[in-house]
Design an enzyme around this catalytic site. Sequence first.
Site, PDB file in Angstrom:
ATOM      1  N   SER A 224       0.872  -1.452  -0.268  1.00  0.00           N
ATOM      2  CA  SER A 224      -0.061   0.018  -0.076  1.00  0.00           C
ATOM      3  C   SER A 224       0.764   1.100  -0.119  1.00  0.00           C
ATOM      4  CB  SER A 224      -0.945  -0.013   1.289  1.00  0.00           C
ATOM      5  OG  SER A 224      -1.203   1.314   1.463  1.00  0.00           O
TER       6      SER A 224
ATOM      7  N   TYR B 127      -3.004  -2.051  10.163  1.00  0.00           N
ATOM      8  CA  TYR B 127      -2.901  -2.103   8.899  1.00  0.00           C
ATOM      9  C   TYR B 127      -1.625  -1.614   8.364  1.00  0.00           C
ATOM     10  CZ  TYR B 127      -4.372  -1.288   3.814  1.00  0.00           C
ATOM     11  OH  TYR B 127      -4.205  -1.184   2.632  1.00  0.00           O
TER      12      TYR B 127
END
Length: 275
Positions: free
Chosen positions: A143, A157
């Site tokens: 990401s 996350y």
Amino acid sequence: MQLLKDDVVLITGGGSGLGAGVARHCLAEGAQLAIMDISAAKLDNLRAELGDSPLLFRGDATKLADLQACREAIIDRFGRLNAFIGAQGIWDGNVPLRDIPLDKFDAAFDEVFHINVKSYMLTARVFIDMLDKENGAIVLTGSSGASYCADGGGLLYTATKHAILGVVRQLAFEFAPTVRVNGVAPAVIGGSQLRGPVALGLESQSQADIPKEIFQQSVDHLSPLKWMPDAEDYGPLYALLASRHSRVMTGTTVAADQGLMNRNILTPVNPGVKK
């Protein structure tokens, strides 16, 4: 020229969102697809769209038995495997550490790390011998907002997506010279289906619930490229890294961030105005 013509490609987490967008592009590039997803309903939707050509396998990529069963199904259908693309993931709802109840921390940690990290490691372990035989490739999903920076999610996350950088680098080292391992770190994905963790009661929420205009405002404010990418826009990167045409690349994660990290955040982005 089709990048993946006649190659057999496994996409885990391919039932919707990013994974489905990547699957559509790989199919257009000539791949023979195996798509694994935990949701039977999502696979049914794909079957209605793509027909019976792809092998659609329901399973949990965090479970060894499911991955082994998927492996047998791939052997029965195709007899080989050229590339594994990992696209499954879970979001943490942007919950900061101080707001995670102490009695739920262990369960939330296990859930997010098992889906975002363990599943990639375990899938690579189950399929490495098949990939070895084909001088194949692995492509994992990081990401841009959370693999390199803070504030792309909450702590859980962000920690998992930082971990993916290490997984890519270590596996590239361990699996050389036969199997190349790279990653793609997408930024914003329009219509993202990433849901929240069950442990925090967020399983019914996903990034798709965030109004598109909110995402667009973030893109307008932060990104030099001011359009909103969809899942299919990332497909060419995954297809290239999964193909033999990227034979000079391993251990690399491509930051597909629309130039987000290549700018001074103190200066508003307005390319049409001369200084």
